[in-house]
Design a protein around this motif. Structure first.
Motif, PDB file in Angstrom:
ATOM      1  N   TRP A   1       0.829  -1.213   0.000  1.00 19.62           N
ATOM      2  CA  TRP A   1       0.000   0.000   0.000  1.00 19.62           C
ATOM      3  C   TRP A   1       0.861   1.259   0.000  1.00 19.62           C
ATOM      4  CZ3 TRP A   1      -4.871  -1.117  -1.031  1.00 19.62           C
ATOM      5  CH2 TRP A   1      -5.806  -0.082  -1.025  1.00 19.62           C
TER       6      TRP A   1
ATOM      7  N   PRO B   1       0.820   4.344  -5.260  1.00 21.91           N
ATOM      8  CA  PRO B   1      -0.524   4.919  -5.117  1.00 21.91           C
ATOM      9  C   PRO B   1      -1.511   4.328  -6.125  1.00 21.91           C
ATOM     10  CG  PRO B   1       0.860   6.415  -6.352  1.00 21.91           C
ATOM     11  CD  PRO B   1       1.737   5.253  -5.971  1.00 21.91           C
ATOM     12  N   ASN B   2      -0.992   3.525  -7.067  1.00 29.29           N
ATOM     13  CA  ASN B   2      -1.818   2.949  -8.113  1.00 29.29           C
ATOM     14  C   ASN B   2      -2.695   1.830  -7.542  1.00 29.29           C
ATOM     15  OD1 ASN B   2      -2.475   0.996 -10.353  1.00 29.29           O
ATOM     16  ND2 ASN B   2      -1.540   2.628 -11.563  1.00 29.29           N
ATOM     17  N   LEU B   3      -4.009   1.999  -7.628  1.00 29.09           N
ATOM     18  CA  LEU B   3      -4.921   1.033  -7.026  1.00 29.09           C
ATOM     19  C   LEU B   3      -4.804  -0.343  -7.672  1.00 29.09           C
ATOM     20  CD1 LEU B   3      -7.152   0.437  -5.005  1.00 29.09           C
ATOM     21  CD2 LEU B   3      -8.827   1.224  -6.703  1.00 29.09           C
TER      22      LEU B   3
ATOM     23  N   ARG C   1      -1.757  -1.982  -6.384  1.00 31.86           N
ATOM     24  CA  ARG C   1      -1.981  -2.364  -4.981  1.00 31.86           C
ATOM     25  C   ARG C   1      -2.771  -3.663  -4.896  1.00 31.86           C
ATOM     26  NH1 ARG C   1      -3.723   3.366  -2.031  1.00 31.86           N
ATOM     27  NH2 ARG C   1      -1.581   4.087  -1.572  1.00 31.86           N
ATOM     28  N   LEU C   2      -3.864  -3.726  -5.658  1.00 29.88           N
ATOM     29  CA  LEU C   2      -4.702  -4.920  -5.620  1.00 29.88           C
ATOM     30  C   LEU C   2      -3.957  -6.133  -6.186  1.00 29.88           C
ATOM     31  CD1 LEU C   2      -8.160  -3.427  -6.703  1.00 29.88           C
ATOM     32  CD2 LEU C   2      -7.372  -4.006  -4.394  1.00 29.88           C
TER      33      LEU C   2
END
Length: 237
Positions: A63, A67-69, A72-73
């Protein structure tokens, strides 16, 4: 003279964390041995707790690393598979194999740590982990191989009844293959976590264990070693 004094002053600081590290390692080892002796369900609960805490630390690092979702996922999904499969393998291994695996990784970490600090020399990947040297990797290989010799002898002794267990060519070839491979895999796991911590701007995965950082810092080499064990045993099966 100034350089010599600087080196002499740095030496105590370099080893200042050793007593704390040793004490923490002794506590962790005692808890692990207690879980092994207690057996199921305590051993499975212990493995599950370690995996869960380590996974939480991995999520925290992922995390913070981007910052890229989507990344992250993706990183979290990878962590679920990476740690989850390793934990599943560990929970399904017979106790003698768990001891063999854990002992191998402990010897890899210990021999790499002391050999690397004693000999120094060229770094493997200084931009990722400045403390990791080729000398340390050699020490890790030696430690893993020596432990496997001791472990195989201990497992064979009750079966043979001999005070001097005999190793055949198959035993030795497997030891000489698995020892270096386990050392490389464990060190690769260490590099992976070091890379992730650098991306996250963190020195440790957490401050949970004095002198050692977090749980992920302690199992970073165990995870790929467990995956290797699962792959080898699955292939053998």
């Amino acid at each position: 003279m100034g350089d010599a004094e600087t080196i002499a002053a740095a030496a105590p600081r370099k080893n200042a964390d050793l007593p704390v590290r040793v004490a923490s390692a002794a506590v962790m080892l005692a808890v692990a041995i207690g879980a092994l002796i207690a057996g199921d369900p305590w051993l499975d609960l212990f493995i599950g707790a370690v995996v869960l805490v380590g996974f939480g630390e991995l999520v925290r690092l992922v995390w913070k690393a981007t910052p890229n979702l989507a990344l992250r996922l993706g990183g979290i999904a990878f962590g679920v598979a990476y740690m989850g499969i390793a934990g599943l393998v560990m929970s399904r291994l017979p106790v003698p194999l768990v001891i063999g695996l854990v002992g191998t990784v402990i010897c890899i970490d210990t021999f790499a740590y002391f050999t690397g600090r004693a000999l120094g020399g060229p770094k493997i990947a200084p931009s990722i982990s400045p403390s990791k040297t080729w000398a340390g990797l050699l020490g890790a290989i030696i430690g893993a191989t020596l432990w496997l010799v001791i472990w195989v002898a201990a497992v064979r002794y009750p079966m043979t009844g001999s005070m001097l267990p005999q190793f055949d060519m198959i035993d030795m070839s497997q030891i000489l293959f698995i020892g270096p491979l386990a050392a490389v895999c464990a060190q690769a796991g260490d590099f992976f976590e070091s890379w992730l911590k650098r991306k996250a701007g963190e020195k440790d995965s957490s401050q949970l264990i004095p002198g050692h950082g977090g749980v992920f810092d302690r199992i970073d080499g165990m995870i790929p070693a467990a995956l290797l064990a699962g792959a080898l045993l699955g292939g053998a099966g």
